[in-house]
Design a protein around this motif. Structure first.
Motif, PDB file in Angstrom:
ATOM      1  N   CYS B 146      -8.708   7.892  10.297  1.00 52.72           N
ATOM      2  CA  CYS B 146      -7.436   7.171  10.255  1.00 52.72           C
ATOM      3  C   CYS B 146      -6.594   7.685   9.087  1.00 52.72           C
ATOM      4  O   CYS B 146      -7.129   8.266   8.149  1.00 52.72           O
ATOM      5  CB  CYS B 146      -7.683   5.676  10.070  1.00 52.72           C
ATOM      6  N   PRO B 147      -5.277   7.464   9.133  1.00 54.98           N
ATOM      7  CA  PRO B 147      -4.454   7.829   7.977  1.00 54.98           C
ATOM      8  C   PRO B 147      -4.901   7.049   6.735  1.00 54.98           C
ATOM      9  O   PRO B 147      -5.433   5.946   6.848  1.00 54.98           O
ATOM     10  CB  PRO B 147      -3.040   7.412   8.391  1.00 54.98           C
ATOM     11  N   TRP B 150      -3.842   3.370   6.431  1.00 56.65           N
ATOM     12  CA  TRP B 150      -4.063   2.499   7.590  1.00 56.65           C
ATOM     13  C   TRP B 150      -4.589   1.153   7.122  1.00 56.65           C
ATOM     14  O   TRP B 150      -5.333   1.091   6.143  1.00 56.65           O
ATOM     15  CB  TRP B 150      -5.067   3.164   8.537  1.00 56.65           C
ATOM     16  N   VAL B 161      -4.937  -4.905  15.639  1.00 62.67           N
ATOM     17  CA  VAL B 161      -4.169  -3.742  15.224  1.00 62.67           C
ATOM     18  C   VAL B 161      -2.893  -4.181  14.510  1.00 62.67           C
ATOM     19  O   VAL B 161      -2.339  -5.243  14.793  1.00 62.67           O
ATOM     20  CB  VAL B 161      -3.864  -2.850  16.451  1.00 62.67           C
ATOM     21  N   TYR B 165       3.407   1.027  11.935  1.00 64.03           N
ATOM     22  CA  TYR B 165       2.915   1.994  10.955  1.00 64.03           C
ATOM     23  C   TYR B 165       4.067   2.934  10.599  1.00 64.03           C
ATOM     24  O   TYR B 165       4.585   3.617  11.493  1.00 64.03           O
ATOM     25  CB  TYR B 165       1.731   2.780  11.539  1.00 64.03           C
ATOM     26  N   HIS B 166       4.481   2.938   9.362  1.00 64.17           N
ATOM     27  CA  HIS B 166       5.622   3.749   8.899  1.00 64.17           C
ATOM     28  C   HIS B 166       6.840   3.542   9.797  1.00 64.17           C
ATOM     29  O   HIS B 166       7.522   4.502  10.166  1.00 64.17           O
ATOM     30  CB  HIS B 166       5.252   5.237   8.850  1.00 64.17           C
ATOM     31  N   ILE B 168       6.897   2.769  12.923  1.00 61.66           N
ATOM     32  CA  ILE B 168       6.655   3.014  14.340  1.00 61.66           C
ATOM     33  C   ILE B 168       5.846   1.843  14.891  1.00 61.66           C
ATOM     34  O   ILE B 168       4.834   1.461  14.294  1.00 61.66           O
ATOM     35  CB  ILE B 168       5.850   4.325  14.557  1.00 61.66           C
ATOM     36  N   LYS B 169       6.274   1.295  16.030  1.00 60.71           N
ATOM     37  CA  LYS B 169       5.544   0.175  16.622  1.00 60.71           C
ATOM     38  C   LYS B 169       4.184   0.676  17.122  1.00 60.71           C
ATOM     39  O   LYS B 169       4.101   1.709  17.784  1.00 60.71           O
ATOM     40  CB  LYS B 169       6.365  -0.394  17.785  1.00 60.71           C
ATOM     41  N   VAL B 170       3.126  -0.055  16.809  1.00 59.03           N
ATOM     42  CA  VAL B 170       1.783   0.399  17.188  1.00 59.03           C
ATOM     43  C   VAL B 170       1.309  -0.195  18.518  1.00 59.03           C
ATOM     44  O   VAL B 170       0.881   0.554  19.386  1.00 59.03           O
ATOM     45  CB  VAL B 170       0.758   0.121  16.059  1.00 59.03           C
ATOM     46  N   PRO B 171       1.363  -1.536  18.745  1.00 56.06           N
ATOM     47  CA  PRO B 171       0.839  -2.046  20.024  1.00 56.06           C
ATOM     48  C   PRO B 171       1.693  -1.577  21.196  1.00 56.06           C
ATOM     49  O   PRO B 171       2.846  -1.203  21.023  1.00 56.06           O
ATOM     50  CB  PRO B 171       0.919  -3.566  19.875  1.00 56.06           C
ATOM     51  N   TYR B 172       1.111  -1.642  22.402  1.00 57.38           N
ATOM     52  CA  TYR B 172       1.802  -1.153  23.594  1.00 57.38           C
ATOM     53  C   TYR B 172       3.083  -1.930  23.825  1.00 57.38           C
ATOM     54  O   TYR B 172       3.094  -3.133  23.737  1.00 57.38           O
ATOM     55  CB  TYR B 172       0.877  -1.305  24.814  1.00 57.38           C
TER      56      TYR B 172
END
Lengths: 189, 172
Positions: B146-147, B150, B161, B165-166, B168-172
């Protein structure tokens, strides 16, 4: 209709609009960036190789974003990779095009729910012109997507935004089903 | 006797190695489990794990010179985290064994064996990355997959989750 279909005059002079000439030059030498992210990249490499021979379209992978017109996002984009993809996209000179290849880069693919580390669609970070569905798409599908990009370039005019060109492309869409049926019945299947 | 006949040759070899370790460390390790797929024992006194590992690697009758795998495990019902180490003896003996070590889920730690088997270095980093297990004495305990920034431990059973992240949306 291609530029060369316009026909030459008796004195070997071709009269054409400037944007048609520019478009013809661009779409006849689309240089994609040579990078792959997962199994789709194998299919992309197969498309580049002799059986499918992308070079007949003037498509030839380049090793630097600064020499590329097209980014084929072939494979699973992880959150860690997403930032690198954006950086590479920003290093490409304009006009640049993006083709998202396969389910993973389209929408997260099989990782859509439990893949915490996967970007759910590369269009969340960079603008995508053409999506090619499949897991992975066959070389024929990728070639279809690349021809869509060529069509998009053909729609462009000087002073026209990419959104308008994409809208024109969508308006000229052809329903493939009847053509497939026609081919099938012609083949006697 | 009947029971012994049911046990495969492999497990018998493994039981022999266990008795050598048990002789030395006694109650610091649990009873031997004759699991037919992979026989194992558990280290009860976690602080002794590095010593046990060194003993297993260097004892002339054991020579577990190869760590095939080190996996992290989450036991949420028991409020514990653990590792499972698969050890083999390449080119010396045909025996192999698994060792389990566990620690508390909150604030617990396991001694690192990266100095015993170099393979353990990255495997422990992975266990740390995925489950947040702390390894005492590890030379370079950073996330490996992972980054670096994270949030959370993805393979814990209660993992949720992060939303973005930065930017950007992570979940679908």
């Amino acid at each position: 209709m291609g530029l060369l279909d316009a026909g030459f005059s008796r004195d070997n002079v071709l009269v054409a609009p400037v944007d048609a000439v520019l478009n013809w030059a661009r779409l006849s030498s689309l240089w994609p960036m040579g990078f792959g992210l997962a199994c789709c990249a194998i299919e992309m490499m197969a498309t580049n190789a002799s059986n499918y021979d992308l070079e007949r379209f003037g498509i030839f992978p380049r090793s630097s974003p600064r020499q590329s017109d097209l980014m084929i996002v072939a494979g699973t984009v992880t959150m860690k990779m997403a930032e690198r993809v954006v950086r590479l996209y920003e290093q490409m000179p304009e006009p640049r095009y993006v083709l998202s290849m396969g389910s993973c880069s389209n929408c997260g693919g099989p990782y859509w729910e439990h893949g915490y580390h996967v970007l759910k669609g590369v269009d969340r970070v960079i603008p995508v012109d053409v999506f090619v569905p499949g897991c992975p798409p066959r070389p024929e599908a990728l070639i279809g997507g690349l021809m869509k990009i060529q069509e998009l370039i053909r729609m462009e005019q000087i002073g026209m935004s990419r959104e308008e060109a994409l809208r024109k492309l969508a308006e000229n869409a052809v329903e493939p089903r009847p053509l497939i049926e026609q081919e099938r019945s012609a083949a006697g299947a | 006797m009947e029971e012994a006949a049911n046990v495969s040759k492999e497990v018998q070899l493994c039981a022999a190695t266990y008795s050598v370790i048990h002789e030395k460390f006694g109650d610091a390790i649990s009873a031997f489990d004759q699991n037919p797929t992979m026989p194992f024992f558990e280290v009860l006194d976690t602080a002794l794990w590095t010593d046990i590992a060194l003993f297993m690697r260097d004892h002339p009758k054991l020579k577990f010179n190869y760590m095939a795998c080190l996996s992290g495990v989450d036991y949420p019902e028991e409020e514990k985290l653990g590792i499972v180490c698969n050890l083999e003896s390449i080119g010396v003996y045909p025996h192999r064994i698994a060792v389990k070590v566990r620690c508390a889920r909150q604030g617990g730690s396991i001694p690192s064996v990266a100095c015993v088997w170099h393979t353990a270095n990255w495997h422990e980093r992975e266990a740390y990355d995925m489950l947040g297990i702390q390894f005492d004495g590890h030379p370079d305990l950073r996330r490996i997959l992972c980054p670096d920034d994270w949030e959370g431990w993805p393979l814990r059973k209660d993992y949720r989750v992060q939303e973005s992240y930065h930017g950007i949306k992570v979940p679908y």
